[in-house]
Structure formats: structure tokens, C-alpha cells
Write a protein that holds these residues in place. Structure first.
Motif, short mmCIF file in Angstrom:
data_model
loop_
_atom_site.label_atom_id
_atom_site.label_comp_id
_atom_site.label_asym_id
_atom_site.label_seq_id
_atom_site.Cartn_x
_atom_site.Cartn_y
_atom_site.Cartn_z
N ALA A 12 0.84 -1.19 0.00
CA ALA A 12 0.00 0.00 0.00
C ALA A 12 0.88 1.25 0.00
O ALA A 12 1.92 1.28 0.67
N LEU A 13 0.46 2.25 -0.72
CA LEU A 13 1.11 3.56 -0.74
C LEU A 13 0.11 4.59 -0.22
O LEU A 13 -0.98 4.73 -0.77
N SER A 61 2.32 11.89 7.15
CA SER A 61 3.11 12.40 8.27
C SER A 61 2.28 12.74 9.50
O SER A 61 2.83 12.95 10.59
N SER A 62 0.97 12.80 9.38
CA SER A 62 0.12 13.13 10.53
C SER A 62 -1.33 12.78 10.23
O SER A 62 -1.68 12.40 9.11
N GLY A 63 -2.17 12.88 11.24
CA GLY A 63 -3.61 12.79 11.07
C GLY A 63 -4.11 11.54 10.39
O GLY A 63 -3.74 10.41 10.74
N ILE A 64 -4.98 11.72 9.40
CA ILE A 64 -5.62 10.60 8.72
C ILE A 64 -4.60 9.70 8.03
O ILE A 64 -4.69 8.48 8.08
N GLY A 65 -3.62 10.30 7.38
CA GLY A 65 -2.61 9.50 6.68
C GLY A 65 -1.81 8.63 7.62
O GLY A 65 -1.55 7.46 7.33
N GLU A 66 -1.41 9.19 8.73
CA GLU A 66 -0.64 8.43 9.73
C GLU A 66 -1.47 7.27 10.27
O GLU A 66 -0.99 6.13 10.33
N ALA A 67 -2.72 7.55 10.64
CA ALA A 67 -3.60 6.51 11.19
C ALA A 67 -3.87 5.42 10.15
O ALA A 67 -3.92 4.23 10.47
N THR A 68 -4.02 5.82 8.90
CA THR A 68 -4.29 4.85 7.82
C THR A 68 -3.09 3.96 7.58
O THR A 68 -3.23 2.74 7.40
N ALA A 69 -1.90 4.53 7.58
CA ALA A 69 -0.68 3.74 7.37
C ALA A 69 -0.55 2.68 8.47
O ALA A 69 -0.23 1.51 8.20
N LEU A 70 -0.82 3.07 9.72
CA LEU A 70 -0.73 2.12 10.83
C LEU A 70 -1.81 1.05 10.74
O LEU A 70 -1.57 -0.12 11.07
N LYS A 71 -3.00 1.42 10.28
CA LYS A 71 -4.08 0.45 10.13
C LYS A 71 -3.70 -0.59 9.09
O LYS A 71 -3.91 -1.81 9.30
N LEU A 72 -3.13 -0.17 7.99
CA LEU A 72 -2.77 -1.10 6.92
C LEU A 72 -1.61 -2.00 7.34
O LEU A 72 -1.56 -3.17 6.96
N ILE A 73 -0.69 -1.46 8.14
CA ILE A 73 0.38 -2.30 8.71
C ILE A 73 -0.24 -3.40 9.56
O ILE A 73 0.14 -4.58 9.48
N ALA A 74 -1.23 -3.03 10.39
CA ALA A 74 -1.89 -4.00 11.26
C ALA A 74 -2.63 -5.07 10.45
O ALA A 74 -2.78 -6.21 10.91
N LEU A 75 -3.05 -4.72 9.25
CA LEU A 75 -3.75 -5.68 8.38
C LEU A 75 -2.80 -6.54 7.57
O LEU A 75 -3.23 -7.37 6.77
N GLY A 76 -1.50 -6.33 7.76
CA GLY A 76 -0.52 -7.18 7.10
C GLY A 76 0.06 -6.65 5.81
O GLY A 76 0.80 -7.36 5.12
N TYR A 77 -0.25 -5.41 5.46
CA TYR A 77 0.29 -4.82 4.24
C TYR A 77 1.74 -4.37 4.45
O TYR A 77 2.13 -4.01 5.56
N THR A 78 2.50 -4.37 3.37
CA THR A 78 3.75 -3.61 3.32
C THR A 78 3.34 -2.19 2.96
O THR A 78 2.72 -1.96 1.91
N VAL A 79 3.64 -1.23 3.83
CA VAL A 79 3.10 0.12 3.68
C VAL A 79 4.22 1.14 3.47
O VAL A 79 5.19 1.19 4.24
N TYR A 80 4.05 1.95 2.46
CA TYR A 80 4.92 3.09 2.22
C TYR A 80 4.15 4.35 2.60
O TYR A 80 3.07 4.61 2.05
N GLY A 81 4.69 5.10 3.53
CA GLY A 81 4.08 6.36 3.94
C GLY A 81 4.79 7.52 3.27
O GLY A 81 5.99 7.72 3.48
N ALA A 82 4.07 8.26 2.44
CA ALA A 82 4.69 9.33 1.66
C ALA A 82 4.38 10.70 2.27
O ALA A 82 3.26 10.96 2.72
N ALA A 83 5.39 11.55 2.26
CA ALA A 83 5.24 12.93 2.72
C ALA A 83 6.39 13.74 2.15
O ALA A 83 7.42 13.18 1.74
N ARG A 84 6.22 15.05 2.12
CA ARG A 84 7.32 15.89 1.63
C ARG A 84 8.51 15.83 2.57
O ARG A 84 9.65 15.84 2.13
#
Length: 277
Positions: free
Chosen positions: A7-8, A13-36
């Protein structure tokens, strides 16, 4: 290369994006979190999210980011277009340069990144594009014309893309957050005051900015985790819904918008932010 789904997530870096990245990690995804700024992704990196420097207004940055993800994992199964901000101010006051930047970040960045990811999803004949719009993509609030314009646009683009991508096994899902407890309100209020304080719309600007920063309003807002949970449901569903409206006020306000005549809805929204009439 990996057999785990990838998942990308932009704006991680914060808020909804941060929470979503952690949720997808918990679901077993390899997660890339993008930010400037990748320095703001350190906490996520400690939780297993792979930090990725990306500016959604820079084509080379997006290209190199997608290429890196594919080179390391061989796939992109989920794209969450979450990066965005609220540029508030009277339509007359907001400079064209700022209006264009609002569309560049909230619309053109999301669409361009989707264009870059779609060929990889088509090749696998599967994938999910999640566009985080807002209840503001269906309703309007005073002094939010440029922001709402971006969210209305992303809603329409998502509907068209859903029909185009479906024959290739790709789902397109819209997430419509209500009031969420993030940095968004403060940033929007700052933009509002910068654009419209001291001018013809100053009384309106003061009222709306005060409403955005109101402690009572902030307390009623939902945590970002409710949006992350909605994304989690969407990407794991065999047949996801086309839209998930959740968070403080989202469903009631969307229902009222469908029911009320325009001027009645105008009056209700004006009262809700203490707008002088």
C-alpha cells in the motif's frame, strides 16, 4: 520482491494519513508512507511503515516514488490519495496562485499519482484506489469555495475512474470524512485569516475562523482512526462500497443536504459557524 500486498499512502506524516498507514500495517500490508518531509515519518518508521519522500505537486518526485515501491516490492495493491489541505478565504480574496496550488495538491496530485500507479494495477488485474475527499465534496460552507471545489472535483473524477477501471479488476473507493481531530482546522483557519482578514469579508472570516478553532467544536470531532478503519474495511472487502462517509457530522449533514432546498441549507450552515447575517 514480496508476496505481501503493498500500500502507498500519501500525506502520511500526521492525522488521517498516519492513522491509515498504521491500520494497513496491522492488516498485514507492506506500507509506504509518503510525505514531503521524511523527518516527520520517523514515528511511523519505528512501527514498520517505510518512509517515502514525495511531493504530490512534483511529477519527478511521484515518478521516482512509484518506481521505488515497485522495484522493492514488485507491486502496488492499494493507493490511498490522502494528501491535501484546506485553503479557505472569500472567493474574491484568494489569489489565483493559491487557488491553483489548492487544486494542484488536492486534485491534480492525486490524479497524477493514480495515473502512475494504474498500469501496475492493470498488469495484475487487481488493486484499489482510495481517494480521501470529504463531506465537503458534497456540501458547502462559507468562505470555503476553493477547497470545496477541489473536493467536488475529486468526487466526480473518482466516479468516472470507477467505471473506467472496473473492467481491469480495479476498485475505486471514496472516503468522505466529517469533522476529524487533526491539524486541518488550524491550517484552514490560518489560510482564511491570511486571505480575508481586514477586507470586505473580515467579519465573516473572523466568525468562521473562530468556529474552526472553537474548543467545543474540536472536542466533538472524531479521531483519525475512524477514517483509517473505513479505509481498512474498503481495501479488505470483496466488493467494497463506492463511498464511506464517516466521522463527526458526515452522515447527518449529507442527509440534510439531500433534503433541504439550497437557501435553507445556506441558512443552516451560516448559523452553524456564527456567520453575521
Amino acid at each position: 520482491m514480496t508476496t505481501a500486498k503493498t500500500a502507498l499512502v500519501t500525506g502520511a506524516s500526521s492525522g488521517i494519513g498516519e492513522a491509515t498507514a498504521l491500520k494497513l500495517i496491522a492488516l498485514g500490508y507492506t506500507v509506504y508512507g509518503a510525505a514531503r518531509r521524511t523527518d516527520r515519518l520517523r514515528k511511523l518508521a519505528e512501527r514498520g511503515v517505510r518512509p517515502l519522500a514525495m511531493d504530490v505537486t512534483d511529477d519527478d518526485s511521484m515518478r521516482s516514488g512509484v518506481d521505488l515501491v515497485v522495484a522493492e516490492t514488485g507491486r502496488i495493491d492499494v493507493l490511498v490519495n490522502n494528501a491535501g489541505y484546506g485553503s479557505y478565504g472569500a472567493l474574491e480574496d484568494v489569489p489565483q496562485e493559491e487557488a491553483r496550488r489548492q487544486f494542484d495538491v488536492n486534485v491534480f496530485g492525486a490524479v497524477r499519482l493514480t495515473q502512475l500507479v494504474l498500469p501496475h494495477m492493470r498488469a495484475r488485474r487487481s488493486g484499489t484506489v482510495v481517494n480521501v475527499t470529504s463531506m465537503g465534496g458534497k456540501i458547502h460552507t462559507p468562505l470555503g469555495g476553493w477547497y470545496h471545489g477541489t473536493k467536488f472535483a475529486l468526487e466526480a473524477l473518482s466516479d468516472c475512474l470507477r467505471m473506467e477501471a472496473r473492467p481491469f479488476g480495479i476498485d475505486v473507493v471514496v472516503i468522505e470524512p466529517g469533522g476529524i481531530r487533526t491539524e486541518w482546522s488550524g491550517i484552514a483557519a490560518d489560510h482564511l485569516e491570511k486571505s480575508s482578514a481586514g477586507g470586505a469579508y473580515s467579519r465573516q472570516a473572523e466568525a468562521v475562523a473562530a468556529s474552526m478553532r472553537s474548543e467545543a467544536m474540536v472536542k466533538r470531532m472524531s479521531p483519525p482512526s475512524v477514517i483509517a478503519d473505513a479505509v481498512g474495511k474498503a481495501v479488505t472487502a470483496r466488493r467494497p462500497r463506492t463511498r464511506y462517509a464517516t466521522g463527526f457530522g458526515a452522515r447527518p449533514l449529507l442527509a440534510l443536504r439531500r433534503l433541504l432546498p439550497d437557501r435553507a441549507f445556506d441558512a443552516m450552515m451560516a448559523r452553524s459557524v456564527g456567520l453575521p447575517r
